[in-house]
Design a protein around this motif. Sequence first.
Motif, PDB file in Angstrom:
ATOM      1  N   ASN A   9       0.843  -1.188   0.000  1.00  0.00           N
ATOM      2  CA  ASN A   9       0.000   0.000   0.000  1.00  0.00           C
ATOM      3  C   ASN A   9       0.889   1.253   0.000  1.00  0.00           C
ATOM      4  N   PRO A  10       0.526   2.297  -0.765  1.00  0.00           N
ATOM      5  CA  PRO A  10       1.349   3.512  -0.835  1.00  0.00           C
ATOM      6  C   PRO A  10       1.656   4.125   0.526  1.00  0.00           C
ATOM      7  N   ALA A  11       0.715   4.060   1.448  1.00  0.00           N
ATOM      8  CA  ALA A  11       0.951   4.607   2.789  1.00  0.00           C
ATOM      9  C   ALA A  11       2.029   3.810   3.523  1.00  0.00           C
ATOM     10  N   ILE A  12       2.019   2.483   3.337  1.00  0.00           N
ATOM     11  CA  ILE A  12       3.036   1.627   3.968  1.00  0.00           C
ATOM     12  C   ILE A  12       4.395   1.893   3.324  1.00  0.00           C
ATOM     13  N   GLN A  13       4.414   2.055   1.996  1.00  0.00           N
ATOM     14  CA  GLN A  13       5.660   2.388   1.298  1.00  0.00           C
ATOM     15  C   GLN A  13       6.250   3.686   1.856  1.00  0.00           C
ATOM     16  N   THR A  14       5.379   4.671   2.022  1.00  0.00           N
ATOM     17  CA  THR A  14       5.806   5.969   2.548  1.00  0.00           C
ATOM     18  C   THR A  14       6.365   5.835   3.954  1.00  0.00           C
ATOM     19  N   LEU A  15       5.668   5.072   4.788  1.00  0.00           N
ATOM     20  CA  LEU A  15       6.097   4.889   6.177  1.00  0.00           C
ATOM     21  C   LEU A  15       7.459   4.201   6.244  1.00  0.00           C
ATOM     22  N   ILE A  16       7.663   3.189   5.407  1.00  0.00           N
ATOM     23  CA  ILE A  16       8.940   2.473   5.380  1.00  0.00           C
ATOM     24  C   ILE A  16      10.062   3.408   4.932  1.00  0.00           C
ATOM     25  N   ALA A  17       9.813   4.158   3.855  1.00  0.00           N
ATOM     26  CA  ALA A  17      10.832   5.059   3.322  1.00  0.00           C
ATOM     27  C   ALA A  17      11.200   6.147   4.332  1.00  0.00           C
ATOM     28  N   ALA A  18      10.182   6.735   4.966  1.00  0.00           N
ATOM     29  CA  ALA A  18      10.435   7.789   5.955  1.00  0.00           C
ATOM     30  C   ALA A  18      11.137   7.229   7.195  1.00  0.00           C
ATOM     31  N   SER A  19      10.774   6.009   7.574  1.00  0.00           N
ATOM     32  CA  SER A  19      11.411   5.371   8.734  1.00  0.00           C
ATOM     33  C   SER A  19      12.874   5.071   8.443  1.00  0.00           C
ATOM     34  N   PHE A  20      13.173   4.725   7.190  1.00  0.00           N
ATOM     35  CA  PHE A  20      14.565   4.477   6.794  1.00  0.00           C
ATOM     36  C   PHE A  20      15.383   5.760   6.922  1.00  0.00           C
ATOM     37  N   ALA A  21      14.794   6.880   6.496  1.00  0.00           N
ATOM     38  CA  ALA A  21      15.468   8.175   6.631  1.00  0.00           C
ATOM     39  C   ALA A  21      15.695   8.505   8.100  1.00  0.00           C
ATOM     40  N   PHE A  22      14.698   8.217   8.918  1.00  0.00           N
ATOM     41  CA  PHE A  22      14.794   8.436  10.366  1.00  0.00           C
ATOM     42  C   PHE A  22      15.892   7.560  10.974  1.00  0.00           C
ATOM     43  N   LEU A  23      15.974   6.302  10.513  1.00  0.00           N
ATOM     44  CA  LEU A  23      16.979   5.370  11.019  1.00  0.00           C
ATOM     45  C   LEU A  23      18.390   5.841  10.676  1.00  0.00           C
ATOM     46  N   LEU A  24      18.593   6.312   9.440  1.00  0.00           N
ATOM     47  CA  LEU A  24      19.932   6.765   9.050  1.00  0.00           C
ATOM     48  C   LEU A  24      20.354   7.994   9.839  1.00  0.00           C
ATOM     49  N   ASN A  25      19.388   8.841  10.177  1.00  0.00           N
ATOM     50  CA  ASN A  25      19.709   9.994  11.018  1.00  0.00           C
ATOM     51  C   ASN A  25      20.218   9.519  12.379  1.00  0.00           C
ATOM     52  N   GLY A  26      19.551   8.497  12.924  1.00  0.00           N
ATOM     53  CA  GLY A  26      19.971   7.940  14.204  1.00  0.00           C
ATOM     54  C   GLY A  26      21.346   7.295  14.127  1.00  0.00           C
ATOM     55  N   LEU A  27      21.621   6.596  13.019  1.00  0.00           N
ATOM     56  CA  LEU A  27      22.939   5.983  12.838  1.00  0.00           C
ATOM     57  C   LEU A  27      24.027   7.054  12.762  1.00  0.00           C
ATOM     58  N   GLY A  28      23.699   8.145  12.063  1.00  0.00           N
ATOM     59  CA  GLY A  28      24.650   9.246  11.987  1.00  0.00           C
ATOM     60  C   GLY A  28      24.893   9.860  13.352  1.00  0.00           C
ATOM     61  N   ALA A  29      23.821  10.027  14.118  1.00  0.00           N
ATOM     62  CA  ALA A  29      23.957  10.571  15.474  1.00  0.00           C
ATOM     63  C   ALA A  29      24.803   9.654  16.347  1.00  0.00           C
ATOM     64  N   GLY A  30      24.745   8.354  16.067  1.00  0.00           N
ATOM     65  CA  GLY A  30      25.494   7.376  16.852  1.00  0.00           C
ATOM     66  C   GLY A  30      26.999   7.458  16.679  1.00  0.00           C
ATOM     67  N   THR A  31      27.465   8.187  15.658  1.00  0.00           N
ATOM     68  CA  THR A  31      28.915   8.327  15.471  1.00  0.00           C
ATOM     69  C   THR A  31      29.559   9.097  16.622  1.00  0.00           C
ATOM     70  N   ILE A  32      28.736   9.761  17.444  1.00  0.00           N
ATOM     71  CA  ILE A  32      29.257  10.466  18.613  1.00  0.00           C
ATOM     72  C   ILE A  32      29.952   9.499  19.569  1.00  0.00           C
ATOM     73  N   PHE A  33      29.563   8.206  19.530  1.00  0.00           N
ATOM     74  CA  PHE A  33      30.156   7.208  20.409  1.00  0.00           C
ATOM     75  C   PHE A  33      31.408   6.562  19.803  1.00  0.00           C
ATOM     76  N   LEU A  34      31.646   6.811  18.509  1.00  0.00           N
ATOM     77  CA  LEU A  34      32.748   6.144  17.817  1.00  0.00           C
ATOM     78  C   LEU A  34      33.981   7.009  17.650  1.00  0.00           C
ATOM     79  N   PHE A  35      33.775   8.333  17.611  1.00  0.00           N
ATOM     80  CA  PHE A  35      34.893   9.236  17.351  1.00  0.00           C
ATOM     81  C   PHE A  35      35.018  10.267  18.469  1.00  0.00           C
ATOM     82  N   LYS A  36      36.244  10.649  18.757  1.00  0.00           N
ATOM     83  CA  LYS A  36      36.497  11.635  19.797  1.00  0.00           C
ATOM     84  C   LYS A  36      36.281  13.062  19.299  1.00  0.00           C
ATOM     85  N   LYS A  37      36.325  13.239  18.001  1.00  0.00           N
ATOM     86  CA  LYS A  37      36.089  14.571  17.442  1.00  0.00           C
ATOM     87  C   LYS A  37      35.340  14.442  16.131  1.00  0.00           C
ATOM     88  N   ASN A  38      34.782  15.552  15.710  1.00  0.00           N
ATOM     89  CA  ASN A  38      33.986  15.572  14.478  1.00  0.00           C
ATOM     90  C   ASN A  38      34.880  15.313  13.267  1.00  0.00           C
TER      91      ASN A  38
END
Length: 252
Positions: A9-38
């Motif tokens: 369903n188009p709404a489910i497709q949209t939700l999956i795609a937007a959730s993927f974008a949300f997930l990548l933002n979280g993964l990017g934010a998680g780099t704060i635990f991997l590196f001592k500096k930007n």
Amino acid sequence: MIDFFYNLNPAIQTLIAASFAFLLNGLGAGTIFLFKKNIKEKIDTLLSIAAGIMLASTFFSLIMSALSKNGIITALICALGIILGALLLFLGDRLYNLKKEKDTGSNIVFSIVLHNFPEGIAIGIAFGAAATGLSTIAGALAISFGIALQNFPEGGALSFILFKKGHKKLKAFLISSFSSFIEVIGALIGIILALKLELILPLLLSIAAGAMLYVIVVELIPESMQSKKKEKMALYLILGFIIMMIFDVILS
């Protein structure tokens, strides 16, 4: 896997795609635990590639779909939509600057959220256009992929900024991660608008394109061009554009 996604369903497709974008933002934010500096240069590289990807997906998936019918009226409607989309974010930025009282992490968070919302709407409108036959799912995926990719360095940059301003790493990570949840909400609003207001879908596509162009020109390109290797960043932008152009053609 692709066929399975296409049949959802188009709404489910949209939700999956937007959730993927949300997930990548979280993964990017998680780099704060991997590196001592930007890791500035790597982030600049990702931002440049993301700018190219978003520029290509904006043109091929949003603007070209809005111009699917030839004629001066269609072109004028598209131009109006682009202006409205860019003006929406411009006014939001002006409001943000007027209300800004001091240099705190909340300012940059507000700015990020302000830009994430129309990006989410763009995802929803793109999938709505695909559902009505005005565009393709490949084009909607291209838009979503471009937004998701630029969310990674954006999430990382925000978490490092918050950390430098005195927040603990965990708090910086959580704030940065959830700053893009508004994209999921925006995407669901976008798909509803696209399906319910099909007659003005070309205008909605144009508004989304204008918002995307504003983000590219005001946020992504200036940020990446702060690098000392500006010429290299420009080449990465072009590379991102070519990658998304080929991706869009292959999946169309």
